[in-house]
Scaffold this motif. Structure first.
Motif, short mmCIF file in Angstrom:
data_model
loop_
_atom_site.label_atom_id
_atom_site.label_comp_id
_atom_site.label_asym_id
_atom_site.label_seq_id
_atom_site.Cartn_x
_atom_site.Cartn_y
_atom_site.Cartn_z
N UNK A 1 0.82 -1.20 0.00
CA UNK A 1 0.00 0.00 0.00
C UNK A 1 0.86 1.26 0.00
N UNK A 2 1.95 1.24 0.75
CA UNK A 2 2.86 2.38 0.76
C UNK A 2 3.49 2.56 -0.61
N UNK A 3 3.90 1.47 -1.22
CA UNK A 3 4.49 1.52 -2.54
C UNK A 3 3.50 2.08 -3.55
N UNK A 4 2.25 1.67 -3.44
CA UNK A 4 1.22 2.16 -4.34
C UNK A 4 1.04 3.67 -4.18
N UNK A 5 1.09 4.13 -2.95
CA UNK A 5 0.99 5.56 -2.69
C UNK A 5 2.14 6.30 -3.36
N UNK A 6 3.32 5.75 -3.26
CA UNK A 6 4.49 6.39 -3.86
C UNK A 6 4.42 6.39 -5.38
N UNK A 7 3.77 5.39 -5.95
CA UNK A 7 3.66 5.31 -7.40
C UNK A 7 2.64 6.31 -7.94
N UNK A 8 1.77 6.79 -7.08
CA UNK A 8 0.82 7.81 -7.49
C UNK A 8 -0.48 7.24 -8.01
N UNK B 1 -5.38 -3.01 -14.23
CA UNK B 1 -4.17 -2.20 -14.11
C UNK B 1 -3.37 -2.63 -12.88
N UNK B 2 -4.06 -2.88 -11.78
CA UNK B 2 -3.38 -3.32 -10.57
C UNK B 2 -2.74 -4.69 -10.75
N UNK B 3 -3.43 -5.59 -11.44
CA UNK B 3 -2.90 -6.94 -11.67
C UNK B 3 -1.65 -6.88 -12.54
N UNK B 4 -1.59 -5.94 -13.45
CA UNK B 4 -0.42 -5.82 -14.33
C UNK B 4 0.77 -5.17 -13.63
N UNK B 5 0.54 -4.58 -12.47
CA UNK B 5 1.62 -3.95 -11.71
C UNK B 5 2.30 -5.03 -10.88
N UNK B 6 3.59 -5.31 -11.13
CA UNK B 6 4.26 -6.38 -10.39
C UNK B 6 4.31 -6.15 -8.89
N UNK B 7 4.22 -4.90 -8.46
CA UNK B 7 4.24 -4.61 -7.03
C UNK B 7 2.90 -4.91 -6.34
N UNK B 8 1.83 -4.97 -7.11
CA UNK B 8 0.50 -5.19 -6.54
C UNK B 8 -0.09 -6.55 -6.90
N UNK B 9 0.45 -7.19 -7.92
CA UNK B 9 -0.13 -8.42 -8.45
C UNK B 9 -0.37 -9.49 -7.38
N UNK B 10 0.60 -9.76 -6.52
CA UNK B 10 0.45 -10.83 -5.53
C UNK B 10 -0.70 -10.56 -4.57
N UNK B 11 -0.94 -9.31 -4.27
CA UNK B 11 -2.02 -8.96 -3.35
C UNK B 11 -3.36 -8.94 -4.07
#
Length: 92
Positions: A10-17, A62-72
């Motif tokens: 979640x923090x990483x997602x915030x940083x990604x904008x 879009x979230x699934x395609x993001x490697x930082x969010x995919x696992x979650x």
């Protein structure tokens, strides 16, 4: 351990904008933080979780395609939460 992973994502997602989708919805994975406990512990999702999940549904691919969010976002528990909320994942 799982909650620290969720917090990190979640923090990483915030940083990604945030990004916009064509329907004028702001895609912000932090909006799904209400679902974190349901996803990580298989507990029943709250009304707030379901509401945010429905709001963010156009963003799920879009979230699934993001490697930082995919696992979650693409986990079996996340899909169960989505189905419980009546918001099945779109075909990506």
């Amino acid at each position: 351990m799982k909650m620290s992973y969720v917090a990190f994502c979640l923090l990483l997602a915030l940083l990604l904008g945030e990004t916009q989708v064509s329907m004028g919805i702001t895609c912000n994975p932090l909006e799904l933080s209400a679902c974190a406990s349901a996803i990580t512990s298989s507990s029943a999702p709250s009304a707030a979780c379901c509401s945010k999940l429905k709001e963010q549904r156009p963003c799920l691919c879009q979230y699934v395609k993001n490697p930082n969010l995919k696992k979650l976002v693409d986990s079996p528990n996340a899909r169960n939460v989505a189905n419980t909320c009546g918001t099945p994942f779109p075909q990506c």
